[in-house]
Design a protein around this motif. Sequence first.
Motif, PDB file in Angstrom:
ATOM      1  N   ILE A   1      27.591  37.965  53.008  1.00 21.14           N
ATOM      2  CA  ILE A   1      26.912  36.717  53.418  1.00 21.14           C
ATOM      3  C   ILE A   1      25.706  36.469  52.508  1.00 21.14           C
TER       4      ILE A   1
ATOM      5  N   GLY B   1      24.943  33.280  49.659  1.00 21.13           N
ATOM      6  CA  GLY B   1      23.701  32.507  49.565  1.00 21.13           C
ATOM      7  C   GLY B   1      23.007  32.685  48.227  1.00 21.13           C
TER       8      GLY B   1
ATOM      9  N   MET C   1      24.688  30.640  45.686  1.00 16.20           N
ATOM     10  CA  MET C   1      24.570  29.201  45.940  1.00 16.20           C
ATOM     11  C   MET C   1      23.162  28.709  45.593  1.00 16.20           C
TER      12      MET C   1
ATOM     13  N   VAL D   1      14.449  25.963  50.826  1.00 15.03           N
ATOM     14  CA  VAL D   1      15.238  27.197  50.791  1.00 15.03           C
ATOM     15  C   VAL D   1      14.533  28.280  51.615  1.00 15.03           C
TER      16      VAL D   1
ATOM     17  N   SER E   1      14.875  27.546  55.297  1.00 22.78           N
ATOM     18  CA  SER E   1      16.235  27.848  55.745  1.00 22.78           C
ATOM     19  C   SER E   1      16.451  29.353  55.834  1.00 22.78           C
ATOM     20  N   ALA E   2      15.872  30.093  54.894  1.00 23.49           N
ATOM     21  CA  ALA E   2      16.000  31.550  54.920  1.00 23.49           C
ATOM     22  C   ALA E   2      15.307  32.119  56.158  1.00 23.49           C
TER      23      ALA E   2
ATOM     24  N   ILE F   1      23.542  20.963  50.831  1.00 19.13           N
ATOM     25  CA  ILE F   1      24.328  22.174  51.127  1.00 19.13           C
ATOM     26  C   ILE F   1      23.735  23.374  50.390  1.00 19.13           C
ATOM     27  N   MET F   2      23.461  23.192  49.099  1.00 22.08           N
ATOM     28  CA  MET F   2      23.045  24.345  48.297  1.00 22.08           C
ATOM     29  C   MET F   2      21.669  24.873  48.694  1.00 22.08           C
ATOM     30  N   LEU F   3      20.772  23.978  49.048  1.00 25.98           N
ATOM     31  CA  LEU F   3      19.423  24.430  49.412  1.00 25.98           C
ATOM     32  C   LEU F   3      19.356  24.923  50.857  1.00 25.98           C
ATOM     33  N   VAL F   4      19.920  24.136  51.766  1.00 24.57           N
ATOM     34  CA  VAL F   4      19.769  24.468  53.187  1.00 24.57           C
ATOM     35  C   VAL F   4      20.743  25.577  53.600  1.00 24.57           C
ATOM     36  N   VAL F   5      22.033  25.395  53.278  1.00 27.52           N
ATOM     37  CA  VAL F   5      23.008  26.429  53.652  1.00 27.52           C
ATOM     38  C   VAL F   5      22.755  27.696  52.834  1.00 27.52           C
ATOM     39  N   GLY F   6      22.475  27.511  51.544  1.00 26.40           N
ATOM     40  CA  GLY F   6      22.197  28.670  50.680  1.00 26.40           C
ATOM     41  C   GLY F   6      21.038  29.494  51.213  1.00 26.40           C
ATOM     42  N   GLY F   7      19.957  28.830  51.548  1.00 24.81           N
ATOM     43  CA  GLY F   7      18.786  29.536  52.081  1.00 24.81           C
ATOM     44  C   GLY F   7      19.106  30.255  53.384  1.00 24.81           C
ATOM     45  N   PHE F   8      19.862  29.574  54.246  1.00 24.83           N
ATOM     46  CA  PHE F   8      20.219  30.167  55.542  1.00 24.83           C
ATOM     47  C   PHE F   8      21.018  31.457  55.341  1.00 24.83           C
ATOM     48  N   LEU F   9      22.008  31.390  54.444  1.00 22.36           N
ATOM     49  CA  LEU F   9      22.854  32.571  54.196  1.00 22.36           C
ATOM     50  C   LEU F   9      22.036  33.725  53.620  1.00 22.36           C
TER      51      LEU F   9
END
Lengths: 138, 188
Positions: free
Chosen positions: A89, A93, A96, A118, A121-122, B128-136
């Motif tokens: 996972i 990220g 990405m 970012v 979101s992290a 997608i790349m900033l928000v989903v990427g950061g979340f992952l």
Amino acid sequence: MKKYISYLSIGVLFGIIMTKSQAISWYRIYEMFRFDAFHMYGIIGSAVVLGVISVALIKKFSVKSTEGTPITFTTKNMSIPRYLIGGTIFGLGWAMAGACPGPIYTLLGNGYSVILVVLASALLGTFTYGLLRSKLPH
Amino acid sequence: MIEFLSQPWPWYVAGPLITLTMVLLLLAGKSFGVSDTLRTTCAIGGAGKVSDFFDFDWRSQAWNLVFVMGAIIGGFIAASWLQQPDPIPLAQATVEKLQALGIENPGEEYLPDEIFSWEGLFTLRGFIMLVVGGFLIGFGARYAGGCTSGHAISGLSNLQLPSLIAVIGFFIGGLIMTYLLLPLILTL
């Protein structure tokens, strides 16, 4: 207070290294995962080889920290699903967003304010993990 | 001196300096692991009320927040006084692949401007790349118990098998993203 100045200084050193080596670049991470250049492998590889030697020497000579306490290393509990699933996972990220946590902070200092998204979101991802932790295989 | 430092640093300078970073932290009685700061920040924000994962004395981790504050300052110093005018010398194959995926000037800056800008955030692929990427990144780092610094550098240096498994995971995820998902996301 003096201690905090040393943590801050080591952080400054780290931020400069991350920037000047271009390890903060999304492009360098993409290039790494495409195996198109040696650059990132050289950075991580040489850091690990020297790291293994350094840790072995610290253990062999029982080096003490500046606080006078012995430097200890924690042994991580063994698990396959935790590290493999969690790692995968994280890798999704990393490729990405093109940055792992160290570069996220360093990029902010480089003036890329949108990286705050970012980072936020992290934080949300970390928080979500905390909520779901008991339901996940470890 | 400044001119010398302003050039891009080759891997054989950067790698050993990262080891130095880890060793300096060890000598200061701390361990190198950046993603722990995300958990600490959640704890400071009061997340301990909803999950005991965040219910710890965050003051014991304040040093790490000071460390990443330093990393931000380091980034600022490098950008302000040690800047290089030249584009990043990326591999030609990488440049061509990215141009085919709609990234106009690969390597001109550290990040592709089409995605990593406030305008880019409001495009589908940028979001997608900033928000989903950061979340992952945040979710995966805590699930795996560490990120590149904690596992790939600190863990492997201490010959930890769990860290090796985590790093293998990093690459499984990274390769799936790079080869299967990014070509789709970048062309959205």
